[in-house]
Design a protein around this motif. Structure first.
Motif, PDB file in Angstrom:
ATOM      1  N   GLU A 464       0.858  -1.160   0.105  1.00 59.89           N
ATOM      2  CA  GLU A 464      -0.069   0.017   0.094  1.00 59.89           C
ATOM      3  C   GLU A 464       0.894   1.335  -0.006  1.00 59.89           C
ATOM      4  O   GLU A 464       0.326   2.254  -0.641  1.00 59.89           O
ATOM      5  N   ALA A 468       0.895   4.129  -2.948  1.00 57.52           N
ATOM      6  CA  ALA A 468       0.781   5.687  -2.615  1.00 57.52           C
ATOM      7  C   ALA A 468       1.816   6.427  -3.194  1.00 57.52           C
ATOM      8  O   ALA A 468       1.762   7.284  -3.975  1.00 57.52           O
ATOM      9  N   VAL A 471       1.521   6.681  -7.058  1.00 54.59           N
ATOM     10  CA  VAL A 471       0.532   7.812  -7.434  1.00 54.59           C
ATOM     11  C   VAL A 471       1.210   9.366  -7.319  1.00 54.59           C
ATOM     12  O   VAL A 471       0.999   9.988  -8.233  1.00 54.59           O
ATOM     13  N   VAL A 510      -1.910  10.712   0.112  1.00 56.07           N
ATOM     14  CA  VAL A 510      -2.840   9.738  -0.631  1.00 56.07           C
ATOM     15  C   VAL A 510      -2.891   8.400   0.212  1.00 56.07           C
ATOM     16  O   VAL A 510      -4.074   7.871   0.373  1.00 56.07           O
ATOM     17  N   ASP A 513      -5.785   8.211   2.545  1.00 54.63           N
ATOM     18  CA  ASP A 513      -6.889   7.737   1.891  1.00 54.63           C
ATOM     19  C   ASP A 513      -8.057   8.489   2.588  1.00 54.63           C
ATOM     20  O   ASP A 513      -9.366   7.846   2.437  1.00 54.63           O
ATOM     21  N   ASN A 537      -2.870  11.402 -11.819  1.00 47.75           N
ATOM     22  CA  ASN A 537      -2.942   9.995 -10.710  1.00 47.75           C
ATOM     23  C   ASN A 537      -3.932  10.537  -9.924  1.00 47.75           C
ATOM     24  O   ASN A 537      -4.779   9.433  -9.276  1.00 47.75           O
ATOM     25  N   ILE A 538      -3.849  11.731  -9.219  1.00 46.14           N
ATOM     26  CA  ILE A 538      -4.838  11.914  -8.278  1.00 46.14           C
ATOM     27  C   ILE A 538      -6.156  11.864  -8.585  1.00 46.14           C
ATOM     28  O   ILE A 538      -7.202  11.477  -8.003  1.00 46.14           O
ATOM     29  N   LEU A 541      -7.902   8.650  -8.702  1.00 50.60           N
ATOM     30  CA  LEU A 541      -8.215   7.979  -7.549  1.00 50.60           C
ATOM     31  C   LEU A 541      -9.761   7.988  -7.444  1.00 50.60           C
ATOM     32  O   LEU A 541     -10.483   9.084  -7.718  1.00 50.60           O
ATOM     33  N   PRO A 542     -10.344   6.748  -7.036  1.00 47.94           N
ATOM     34  CA  PRO A 542     -11.779   6.677  -6.966  1.00 47.94           C
ATOM     35  C   PRO A 542     -12.281   7.400  -5.725  1.00 47.94           C
ATOM     36  O   PRO A 542     -11.577   7.669  -4.638  1.00 47.94           O
ATOM     37  N   ASN A 543     -13.414   8.085  -5.848  1.00 47.04           N
ATOM     38  CA  ASN A 543     -13.888   8.818  -4.748  1.00 47.04           C
ATOM     39  C   ASN A 543     -13.094   9.954  -4.233  1.00 47.04           C
ATOM     40  O   ASN A 543     -13.213   9.890  -3.014  1.00 47.04           O
ATOM     41  N   LYS A 544     -12.318  10.613  -4.726  1.00 53.30           N
ATOM     42  CA  LYS A 544     -11.397  11.546  -4.031  1.00 53.30           C
ATOM     43  C   LYS A 544     -11.717  13.105  -4.632  1.00 53.30           C
ATOM     44  O   LYS A 544     -11.765  13.198  -5.735  1.00 53.30           O
ATOM     45  N   CYS A 546     -10.325  16.968  -4.720  1.00 53.77           N
ATOM     46  CA  CYS A 546      -9.147  17.520  -4.541  1.00 53.77           C
ATOM     47  C   CYS A 546      -9.308  19.128  -4.585  1.00 53.77           C
ATOM     48  O   CYS A 546     -10.154  19.473  -5.606  1.00 53.77           O
TER      49      CYS A 546
END
Length: 581
Positions: A464, A468, A471, A510, A513, A537-538, A541-544, A546
């Motif tokens: 993990e 990160a 990303v 990242v 999460d 890349n950011i 990301l799902p459900n993010k 920014c």
């Protein structure tokens, strides 16, 4: 002015009231050690009692030797009394060693626990309120002041009780043998009180001055060491050396004034004690010459006079010690009195984590400590999954807005909340868990790369962590390090470039999460290609959600909307407007 009037004046001007309040605070915050303090007092009283018995036994030993051959004073008696004297002396040494060891353990425990409590208070204090203190001053409070307070737990009230018991016991024995000698011994008291009067009245002032200049010295060293690179880069070695000399000069002058004051008073006390000792010695010699007392009693008088003098001297020295520790307590209490953050609405925050939610600002206003407005009537709504950019000149309020989102600062007016359907949760310390933040200065802590990333998610696996890092486009240079993510970082990431530190800071955010990612000028040290790749890349990301601030227009095309802060106002820019910016 009578003593009553002087005491009344002290009460009226608040000095005694302050000292009493600070003393109560000390013992309230160390209440867990009341049994240990009581044990220490009992051990001290036992040691005092042992000293009295030892003095009386020494008297018998001297008389046994002087009267050897007289009725009842044979060799066996001398041997028995001699053994008793040696036994009591050995027992006293062992008891004092045990007391010393016991007190050291208690002091260390109290110091550690109080320091942890003070440090925790620093971290939980309202951020804006804490900004009025220099970090070096806070460092002085959490170290020197806490040590002073911790030492006072056994060094103030317990010592007062023990030394009073020693004084009373010695005086009582002398009274039994010779009341006149007791009067001579007590002559130390008025001399001591007269000499201590100016010392007591000025000690608190000197203590505050010394704590202030000591904090100033600590603050200077801490700030200089943190900025050695800038000092060298701007060729400021000589100016900073000159500044240090000025700080040291203030410390030197204050310490010397206090030292001169202390030397004068201690010399008077010593002279008074020496005079009384000679009077006691002379009176004892006279009584011995006239045959009113024996040699053993003379030795007893000398020992007890020493006990009286040392006990009274210790009691007087407790005054400056008490003042110093209460001044330190006052400095710690100042931090404890600052408003603490209120962590409320945890259930609502947990409910938000299970839903998609929006960020809404409605007529939000903010100014620093009643100064001119930094943000005025802001209106903003950010939906889940959006990438929003905020631009504007330096000092326009972009970082301030992020601090409001993180509840480090609080709006002067208006609302800032997270919304999911009918659920409205105001921004607070509890909602910080819904944000990941990457500040401009890329805060990197000491330890390994894995350590600094796992701070936000201790359970993260190596896989993990590498995900990160990927990303943030940091996986390549991290894998090239000899120990990969277990490579050790220097203080503030000094072993890496600014761009590498930026990418590590992004990777940490990242890895956390959190649903909302705040990026404050975090790609300024990256080349345009890497910057674009990181932001893509950011965005993937799902459900993010920014929100980023930037001065570089090259990244704005990646954003769903672009806003500008200028003159405390937030306005949305069209594509044509931000391309020209």
């Amino acid at each position: 002015m009578s003593i009553f009037q002087k005491v009344t004046k002290r009460v009226r001007d608040g000095t005694l009231k302050e000292i009493g309040r600070e003393t109560r605070w000390i013992y309230y915050h160390t209440r867990a050690y009341r049994k240990a303090v009581l044990t220490y007092v009992l051990l001290g009283l036992l040691s005092t009692g042992l000293s009295m018995v030892s003095a009386l036994t020494s008297k018998e030993l001297v008389n046994s030797i002087v009267l050897l051959g007289a009725e009842g004073y044979g060799g066996r008696r001398i041997a028995a009394v001699g053994i008793a004297v040696v036994f009591l002396a050995a027992l006293g040494i062992l008891l004092n060693a045990f007391i010393s060891r016991y007190s050291a353990r208690i002091n260390l425990r109290v110091s550690n626990e109080l320091r942890a409590e003070v440090f925790d208070t620093f971290l939980r204090t309202d951020w804006e309120s804490l900004q009025q203190y220099h970090s070096g001053d806070l460092l002085s409070r959490v170290n020197t002041d806490v040590t002073n307070v911790a030492n006072s737990v056994l060094g103030w009230l317990p010592t007062l009780i023990i030394k009073l018991a020693q004084f009373i016991a010695s005086l009582a024995i002398i009274l039994c043998y010779d009341p006149t000698m007791a009067v001579f011994a007590l002559l130390t008291a008025p001399f001591t009180l007269v000499a201590a009067k100016p010392f007591v009245s000025k000690m608190r002032i000197f203590s505050k001055e010394m704590r202030t200049v000591n904090s100033e010295m600590t603050a200077f060293h801490e700030e200089a060491l943190q900025n050695v690179q800038s000092i060298k880069a701007f060729n400021l070695v000589d100016p900073f050396t000159d500044r240090l000399k000025k700080v040291q000069s203030r410390y030197y002058d204050t310490a010397l004034r206090f030292n001169r004051f202390s030397v004068v008073n201690s010399s008077i006390l010593s002279a008074a004690g020496l005079l009384v000792s000679y009077l006691c010695l002379g009176w004892g010699a006279y009584r011995l010459w006239r045959g009113y007392i024996d040699f053993g009693t003379m030795v007893l008088f000398i020992q007890l006079a020493g006990y009286l003098s040392s006990a009274l001297s210790a009691l007087i020295k407790l005054v400056p010690s008490a003042i110093e520790c209460t001044v330190s307590a006052q400095r710690i209490m100042t931090i404890f009195d600052l408003p603490q953050e209120k962590v409320e609405g945890l259930a609502e925050v947990e409910a938000l984590k299970k839903e998609k939610f929006s960020l809404r600002l409605d007529k939000l206003r903010f100014s620093y400590q009643s100064r001119s407005l930094v943000l005025d009537a802001l209106e903003l709504s950010v939906s889940p999954g959006e990438m929003i950019a905020i631009v504007g000149p330096s000092g326009s309020g972009k970082t301030t807005l992020f601090r409001i989102l993180l509840a480090l600062l609080h709006p002067s007016d208006g609302t800032a909340e997270l919304v999911s359907g009918e659920l409205h949760v105001p921004l607070s310390p509890a909602t910080r868990s819904l944000f990941s933040y990457v500040p401009q200065d890329n805060v990197i802590f000491s330890g390994t790369i894995a350590d600094t990333l796992r701070l936000v998610r201790p359970s993260a696996t190596d896989e993990e962590i590498y995900a990160a890092l990927k990303v943030a486009c940091a996986d390549t240079f991290v894998q090239a390090l000899p120990q990969g993510i277990y490579s050790t970082l220097q203080e503030r990431g000094g072993s890496l470039s600014v761009g590498q530190n930026q990418r590590l800071a992004i990777a940490r955010a990242v890895l956390a999460d959190a649903p909302i990612l705040l990026l404050d000028e975090v790609t300024s040290a990256l080349d345009m290609e890497t910057e674009e790749k990181v932001l893509k890349n950011i965005a993937a990301l799902p459900n993010k959600t920014c929100i980023l601030t930037t001065h570089r227009p090259s990244v704005l095309s990646l954003c769903d909307r672009v806003y500008r802060i200028r003159d405390a106002q937030l306005t949305q820019l069209s594509e044509e407007e931000y391309r020209k910016s």
